[in-house]
Scaffold this active site. Structure first.
Site, PDB file in Angstrom:
ATOM      1  N   GLY A  29      -2.655   6.162  -9.588  1.00 50.71           N
ATOM      2  CA  GLY A  29      -2.491   7.425  -9.519  1.00 50.71           C
ATOM      3  C   GLY A  29      -2.037   7.973  -8.231  1.00 50.71           C
ATOM      4  N   THR A  31      -3.367   9.849  -5.727  1.00 51.79           N
ATOM      5  CA  THR A  31      -4.041   9.586  -4.415  1.00 51.79           C
ATOM      6  C   THR A  31      -4.181   8.313  -4.077  1.00 51.79           C
ATOM      7  OG1 THR A  31      -5.548  11.547  -5.144  1.00 51.79           O
ATOM      8  CG2 THR A  31      -6.253  10.561  -3.501  1.00 51.79           C
ATOM      9  N   ASP A  81     -10.136   4.392  -5.683  1.00 49.57           N
ATOM     10  CA  ASP A  81      -9.762   4.927  -6.673  1.00 49.57           C
ATOM     11  C   ASP A  81      -9.735   6.614  -6.995  1.00 49.57           C
ATOM     12  OD1 ASP A  81      -7.935   5.296  -8.735  1.00 49.57           O
ATOM     13  OD2 ASP A  81      -8.987   4.114 -10.132  1.00 49.57           O
ATOM     14  N   ASP A  84     -10.370  12.252 -12.319  1.00 48.23           N
ATOM     15  CA  ASP A  84      -9.709  13.308 -13.028  1.00 48.23           C
ATOM     16  C   ASP A  84     -10.727  14.430 -13.141  1.00 48.23           C
ATOM     17  OD1 ASP A  84      -7.024  12.256 -13.912  1.00 48.23           O
ATOM     18  OD2 ASP A  84      -8.385  10.912 -15.111  1.00 48.23           O
ATOM     19  N   GLU A 103      -9.493  -0.224 -14.536  1.00 50.97           N
ATOM     20  CA  GLU A 103     -10.290   0.261 -13.259  1.00 50.97           C
ATOM     21  C   GLU A 103     -11.639   0.050 -13.554  1.00 50.97           C
ATOM     22  OE1 GLU A 103      -7.246   4.308 -12.914  1.00 50.97           O
ATOM     23  OE2 GLU A 103      -8.785   4.437 -14.056  1.00 50.97           O
TER      24      GLU A 103
END
Length: 219
Positions: A29, A31, A81, A84, A103
């Site tokens: 993702g 970030t 990580d 959301d 993940e």
């Protein structure tokens, strides 16, 4: 500060947790992408990385960081990580980028899960963000019917195939009062590979990008 600047700030802040000579777990993702940029600046100090997606693997390789298969490592010092959504108990919804299964595996292998987010991801109760569920293709309709029984509205994520060759159902309209119980229940449905609830394995440290700088929440 823009949302991307907040993400960049926390991505770089996570570098403090990287110990020399270790293999680092890296997520997926926007970030996590900033964290990979940061990791590239100390690539000669680490052994390498285990990645949760093909996209992150490609970016890590471009930075010159060696990639390890998860089966080659006994444990990871840290896993960095995004999320959301995340609540006050450090339970998360993940999987907007469809990499939730990998993940979850890397999070299980890691000693410490560092969650990097901007403040918009903090919620009192999980469920506003649609809950991703990775499903074996032949079980899609059956799993969808079971998710309806749990009070959700599953929507098939069109034209998305996960790195594992499966499909994603995004479950809308859930009010997740007990994330651990719901995670266990959905994982128990035949045909579900995993659900994007990270409650059994929650974050250990949360780095939050705010207009006032990066805030740290630790257990």
């Amino acid at each position: 500060m823009t949302q991307d600047e907040l993400k960049k700030a926390v991505g770089w802040a996570a570098l403090e947790y990287v110990k020399p000579g270790t293999i680092v777990g890296v997520g997926t993702g926007s970030t996590a992408s900033h964290f990979i940029d940061a990791l590239g600046t100390i690539k000669n100090q680490i052994e390498g990385a285990v990645s949760s997606s093909e996209a992150s693997t490609e970016k890590l390789k471009n930075q010159g960081i060696p990639i390890f298969d998860c089966n080659e490592v006994d444990s990871l010092d840290i896993y960095v990580d995004g999320a959301d959504e995340i609540n006050g108990y450090m339970h998360m919804i993940k999987g907007g980028g469809a990499a939730l299964t990998r993940e979850k595996i890397i999070a299980a292998v890691a000693k410490k899960f560092i969650c990097v987010i901007d403040e918009s991801k903090q919620v009192d109760m999980l469920g506003k963000f649609p809950l991703p569920v990775e499903v074996i293709p032949m079980a899609r309709s059956y799993v969808a019917r079971e998710l309806v029984k749990l009070g959700g509205t599953p929507v098939y994520r069109q034209n998305v195939v996960t790195d594992n060759g499966n499909v994603i159902l995004d479950v809308h309209n859930l009010v997740i009062l007990d994330p651990v119980a719901l995670e266990n229940k959905i994982n128990g449905i035949a045909g579900v590979v995993t659900v994007g609830l990270f409650a059994n394995r929650s974050a250990d440290v949360v780095l939050v990008g705010t207009a006032d700088g990066v805030k740290t929440i630790a257990e």
